[in-house]
Design a protein around this motif. Structure first.
Motif, PDB file in Angstrom:
ATOM      1  N   ALA A 127       3.333  -3.976  -5.337  1.00  0.00           N
ATOM      2  CA  ALA A 127       3.128  -2.759  -4.558  1.00  0.00           C
ATOM      3  C   ALA A 127       4.421  -2.312  -3.895  1.00  0.00           C
ATOM      4  CB  ALA A 127       2.051  -2.995  -3.503  1.00  0.00           C
ATOM      5  N   ILE A 142      -0.428   3.506  -2.283  1.00  0.00           N
ATOM      6  CA  ILE A 142      -0.693   2.137  -2.703  1.00  0.00           C
ATOM      7  C   ILE A 142      -2.152   1.812  -2.437  1.00  0.00           C
ATOM      8  CG2 ILE A 142      -0.173  -0.298  -2.316  1.00  0.00           C
ATOM      9  CD1 ILE A 142       2.113   1.234  -3.672  1.00  0.00           C
ATOM     10  N   SER A 143      -2.857   1.390  -3.470  1.00  0.00           N
ATOM     11  CA  SER A 143      -4.264   1.020  -3.329  1.00  0.00           C
ATOM     12  C   SER A 143      -4.434  -0.456  -3.673  1.00  0.00           C
ATOM     13  CB  SER A 143      -5.134   1.875  -4.256  1.00  0.00           C
ATOM     14  OG  SER A 143      -6.499   1.587  -4.045  1.00  0.00           O
ATOM     15  N   ILE A 185      -0.371  -4.625   4.010  1.00  0.00           N
ATOM     16  CA  ILE A 185       0.057  -3.275   4.377  1.00  0.00           C
ATOM     17  C   ILE A 185       1.283  -3.339   5.271  1.00  0.00           C
ATOM     18  CG2 ILE A 185      -0.607  -1.240   5.735  1.00  0.00           C
ATOM     19  CD1 ILE A 185      -3.454  -1.625   4.627  1.00  0.00           C
ATOM     20  N   ASP A 191       5.024  -1.839   4.339  1.00  0.00           N
ATOM     21  CA  ASP A 191       5.618  -0.856   5.245  1.00  0.00           C
ATOM     22  C   ASP A 191       6.967  -1.339   5.788  1.00  0.00           C
ATOM     23  OD1 ASP A 191       3.898   1.265   5.095  1.00  0.00           O
ATOM     24  OD2 ASP A 191       2.839   0.837   6.958  1.00  0.00           O
ATOM     25  N   PRO A 236       5.069   4.376   1.444  1.00  0.00           N
ATOM     26  CA  PRO A 236       3.797   4.957   0.996  1.00  0.00           C
ATOM     27  C   PRO A 236       3.302   6.073   1.917  1.00  0.00           C
ATOM     28  CG  PRO A 236       3.722   2.567   0.858  1.00  0.00           C
ATOM     29  CD  PRO A 236       4.975   2.915   1.621  1.00  0.00           C
ATOM     30  N   TYR A 245       0.251   6.845   2.189  1.00  0.00           N
ATOM     31  CA  TYR A 245      -0.898   6.182   2.798  1.00  0.00           C
ATOM     32  C   TYR A 245      -1.348   5.075   1.854  1.00  0.00           C
ATOM     33  CZ  TYR A 245      -3.578   9.488  -0.194  1.00  0.00           C
ATOM     34  OH  TYR A 245      -4.066  10.231  -1.230  1.00  0.00           O
ATOM     35  N   TYR A 246      -2.349   4.335   2.323  1.00  0.00           N
ATOM     36  CA  TYR A 246      -2.904   3.247   1.525  1.00  0.00           C
ATOM     37  C   TYR A 246      -4.369   3.533   1.210  1.00  0.00           C
ATOM     38  CZ  TYR A 246       1.234   0.529   2.757  1.00  0.00           C
ATOM     39  OH  TYR A 246       2.529   0.088   2.895  1.00  0.00           O
ATOM     40  N   ARG A 274      -3.195   3.499   8.559  1.00  0.00           N
ATOM     41  CA  ARG A 274      -2.479   3.752   7.312  1.00  0.00           C
ATOM     42  C   ARG A 274      -3.429   3.880   6.118  1.00  0.00           C
ATOM     43  NH1 ARG A 274       1.503   5.515   6.008  1.00  0.00           N
ATOM     44  NH2 ARG A 274       2.800   3.919   4.984  1.00  0.00           N
ATOM     45  N   ILE A 275      -4.695   3.529   6.303  1.00  0.00           N
ATOM     46  CA  ILE A 275      -5.665   3.623   5.211  1.00  0.00           C
ATOM     47  C   ILE A 275      -6.321   4.990   5.253  1.00  0.00           C
ATOM     48  CG2 ILE A 275      -7.760   2.679   4.181  1.00  0.00           C
ATOM     49  CD1 ILE A 275      -7.051  -0.013   5.390  1.00  0.00           C
TER      50      ILE A 275
END
Length: 325
Positions: A172, A188-189, A208, A212, A219, A221-222, A245-246
């Motif tokens: 990632a 990024i998932s 995460i 970061d 990213p 977001y996640y 961030r999600i």
């Protein structure tokens, strides 16, 4: 390098995403997808038309409820290692990525409206198995490996790239660094096991935070994908800073583990209405959550149920009148 563009889903508006494309094509439409590679359908008329129908079904839902939509290209398996197993060359991959993005751009041109903006995402999948983090790369190796696909998706006109089903942090991280280097937004998932941790055992929040820290928050977001809400809901501690961030969620329909899903011979579609309510409950913890789609086993029923459950929350957050259904 031009500045990284701003994405419309970085707002309070609700954006839907599509469901489980591979499981839909295999179990409902009867297509054979070798190695789960849906991009193989781009090369024949029947397959291409099936992909158009698939994406149009989600466009219709977004238009009905006047929400945004993120369309994910069918390129999850369009990286060198998986393509080589299927007999495709590096040159073939450039064309495959181009065709996949062109399909979504054509659909956007035909159907996007101010009420239903459509975002075209170039999908990246893991180099290895989506569930098992074997033969892990360093971040530098991952950046070099995924850079050609990121380049081809950017050149094809994708608005962003989304790394889906990431199961260890270095891959990632490398993807995030490679995308930042070429100036395209990246999402990024991560996927998690039934305990809410990555398959490596690392807690989601730590993953995460690590990405970061190593990428200067590259990213946009996640997301979380390919896991059922019951697998990770309890692993989301209230008020943890990383929860902000999600922004996206693409959950499985089934509560089965990854190992159980690998062995399954029939589709477990779960309960669409229940899944919608589980998304609604997660919104209480994931206050920035506004990109909502599905993964394995989900289809239009699940995405509409998610929309019906969560759209009133989005309207309330925007101080708009609450919709009733």
């Amino acid at each position: 390098m031009s500045p990284t563009p701003t994405l419309p889903q970085l707002s309070d508006r609700l954006f839907l995403a599509d469901g489980g494309v591979e499981t839909t094509l295999i179990f409902r439409d009867g297509f054979d997808l070798p190695l789960f590679a849906s991009f193989t359908l781009l090369s024949n008329a029947a397959g291409y038309q099936a992909l158009e129908r698939y994406f149009r079904s989600y466009i219709a839902i977004a238009q009905t409820y006047q929400v945004g939509l993120v369309l994910e290209s069918v390129t999850w398996r369009a990286n060198p290692d998986w393509a080589a197993k299927l007999g495709y060359s590096s040159a073939d991959l450039v064309e495959i990525n181009r065709q996949a993005i062109a399909l979504l751009q054509d659909l956007r041109q035909a159907h996007a409206t101010p009420q239903t903006p459509i975002v075209v995402s170039g999908c990246l999948g893991p180099r290895g198995d989506g569930y098992v983090p074997a033969a892990a790369m360093t971040a530098e190796e991952a950046a070099a490996y995924h850079r050609p696909q990121i380049d081809s998706l950017r050149e094809a006109g994708a608005d962003l790239v989304s790394a889906i089903t990431m199961n260890y942090v270095e891959e990632a991280q490398g993807i995030a660094l490679a995308a930042r280097a070429v100036g395209i937004p990246v999402v990024i998932s991560f996927t998690v096991e039934t305990d809410g941790h990555l398959p490596t055992g690392q807690p989601l929040g730590k993953a995460i935070e690590q990405v970061d820290a190593a990428t200067e928050r590259a990213p946009a977001y996640y997301m979380i994908n390919c896991a059922h809400p019951t697998h990770f809901a309890e692993a989301l501690p209230a008020n943890a800073p990383w929860l902000e961030r999600i922004r996206g969620l693409r959950a499985n329909a089934s509560t089965k583990s990854h190992a159980e899903l690998d062995e399954a011979t029939e589709l477990d579609a779960g309960n669409p209405a229940e899944l919608g309510q589980q998304y609604r409950a997660l919104k209480a913890k994931l206050t920035h959550l506004n990109v909502m789609g599905g993964c394995c086993g989900t289809d239009e029923r699940h995405i509409e149920a998610i929309c019906q459950a969560c759209l009133p929350l989005a309207w309330a957050h925007l101080s708009q009148p609450t919709l009733t259904f």
